[in-house]
Design an enzyme around this catalytic site. Structure first.
Site, PDB file in Angstrom:
ATOM      1  N   GLY A 220       0.769  -1.333  -0.159  1.00  0.00           N
ATOM      2  CA  GLY A 220       0.228  -0.281  -0.316  1.00  0.00           C
ATOM      3  C   GLY A 220       1.169   1.329  -0.002  1.00  0.00           C
ATOM      4  O   GLY A 220       1.824   1.368  -0.590  1.00  0.00           O
ATOM      5  N   ASP A 250      -3.687  -3.695  -8.892  1.00  0.00           N
ATOM      6  CA  ASP A 250      -3.833  -4.099 -10.597  1.00  0.00           C
ATOM      7  C   ASP A 250      -3.114  -3.147 -11.384  1.00  0.00           C
ATOM      8  O   ASP A 250      -2.622  -3.366 -12.704  1.00  0.00           O
ATOM      9  CB  ASP A 250      -5.889  -3.926 -11.283  1.00  0.00           C
ATOM     10  CG  ASP A 250      -6.377  -5.459 -10.189  1.00  0.00           C
ATOM     11  OD1 ASP A 250      -6.064  -6.121  -9.782  1.00  0.00           O
ATOM     12  OD2 ASP A 250      -8.516  -4.632 -10.155  1.00  0.00           O
TER      13      ASP A 250
HETATM   14  O1  RIB Z   1      -8.823  -5.760  -7.485  1.00  0.00           O
HETATM   15  C1  RIB Z   1      -9.871  -4.824  -7.738  1.00  0.00           C
HETATM   16  C2  RIB Z   1     -11.689  -5.774  -8.479  1.00  0.00           C
HETATM   17  O2  RIB Z   1     -11.545  -6.658  -7.853  1.00  0.00           O
HETATM   18  C3  RIB Z   1     -12.698  -4.569  -9.104  1.00  0.00           C
HETATM   19  O3  RIB Z   1     -12.331  -3.952 -10.116  1.00  0.00           O
HETATM   20  C4  RIB Z   1     -13.378  -6.024  -8.474  1.00  0.00           C
HETATM   21  O4  RIB Z   1     -14.261  -6.218  -9.758  1.00  0.00           O
HETATM   22  C5  RIB Z   1     -12.446  -6.871  -8.654  1.00  0.00           C
HETATM   23  O5  RIB Z   1     -12.837  -7.933  -9.211  1.00  0.00           O
END
Ligand code: RIB
Length: 311
Positions: A220, A250
């Site tokens: 984080g 992500d």
């Molecule tokens: O990592 C975030 C994602 O986790 C979101 O966009 C949601 O769709 C879940 O898959």
């Protein structure tokens, strides 16, 4: 330059904001509701494509209105969707997200993501220098099939084991770079970890998973701790005001993959991905908050010499 191939989930995120999260059995009044494109696979593909690296997403959508919206959005971000199938009689992946005070809770209903199979991931032709990325929102045997093909092609395999679930050794053995947060690290190593633990404790847990592969533990706002060739490398985070952390992990994964496809050194790729994620958390939504290469470069070039390096 290599390309990035992401085999993963595509979701519509139905997001409610509220002053605080409800307790179990409680109802709280919300403030706003949003429909944001998301899903870990789609988010990572968008983060990579926006760095200007050719990026292909392999996955499935339902034949429904969300599916059409998601396809239109992803195409507009420059993601190659030639291997994203529409699936009859199944809804698109949907995530129900509550955000309060920049923190989220998420319930994901996989829908079409649960049907991504070995034939789907066999379709694209990977080559040496490409980067193959996946996460745990599609079936694990599909990920194994994808990584086996990637390995044969000479591509680098990157796994983000999120959301955490048990993974067998045979799958982990196909992974070159594992990117995970402290919760996922604790889960996979059976270790009690909390975000206030010293970096050495994360390094110790990561060591038990390393076995020749690179491990990146995202911490984080504290940054990222990597273990490469057994050597720990700490890249500090950037102080920013977060409004929504959904998709920040992500963003890190996709941005890192894009840099590795461009043959960047690990430290530089980690620094780049850290900055990308710090921009992402300052915006609402997952996929729509991924920064462009220009935005990341602007932050990197405004830094004082030595800033963002190991303490
Ligand atoms: O990592 C975030 C994602 O986790 C979101 O966009 C949601 O769709 C879940 O898959």
């Amino acid at each position: 330059m290599g390309r990035v191939f992401v085999a993963g989930s595509i979701n519509m995120d139905v997001v409610a904001t509220a002053e605080r999260h409800p307790r179990i059995g409680e109802t709280v009044a919300g403030e706003a509701v949003f429909y944001f494109p998301g899903g870990k696979g789609a988010n990572q593909a968008v983060a990579s494509a926006k760095q200007g690296v050719p990026t292909t997403l392999v996955g499935r959508l339902g034949a429904d209105a969300f599916g059409q919206e998601l396809r239109t959005f992803l195409a507009a971000q420059g993601v190659d969707l030639a291997f994203v199938k529409d699936t009859d009689n199944m809804h698109s992946g949907t995530a129900i997200i509550t955000i309060a005070d920049a923190d989220n809770t998420i319930v994901v209903v996989p829908g079409a993501n649960g049907l991504v199979d070995a034939d789907d991931v066999a379709a694209p032709a990977l080559a040496k220098g490409d980067v193959a990325v996946s996460q745990f929102e599609i079936p694990l045997p599909t990920i194994a099939a994808f990584f086996k093909r990637a390995r044969i092609a000479g591509a680098t395999t990157v796994l983000n084991p999120a959301p955490a679930k048990p993974a067998d050794k045979a799958l982990l053995d196909l992974v070159d770079i594992l990117i995970l947060n402290e919760t996922e690290l604790g889960f996979l190593t059976g270790t009690e970890l909390s975000d206030g633990d010293p970096p050495a404790r994360f390094a110790e847990a990561a060591r038990s998973l390393a076995q020749g592969r690179t491990i990146c533990v995202t911490l984080g706002k504290r940054g990222v701790l990597a273990l490469a060739d057994g050597e720990p490398l700490l890249v500090p985070g950037r102080e920013v005001k977060a409004v929504d952390t959904t998709g920040a992990g992500d963003c890190f994964v996709g941005a890192l993959a894009s840099q590795l496809a461009g043959s960047k050194a690990l430290r530089d790729a980690l620094t780049y991905a850290n900055v990308a994620a710090s921009i992402c958390v300052q915006r609402m939504g997952a996929a729509p908050s991924m920064p462009t290469a220009e935005e990341v470069s602007a932050v990197l070039s405004s830094r004082r010499p030595g800033e963002g390096r190991d303490p």
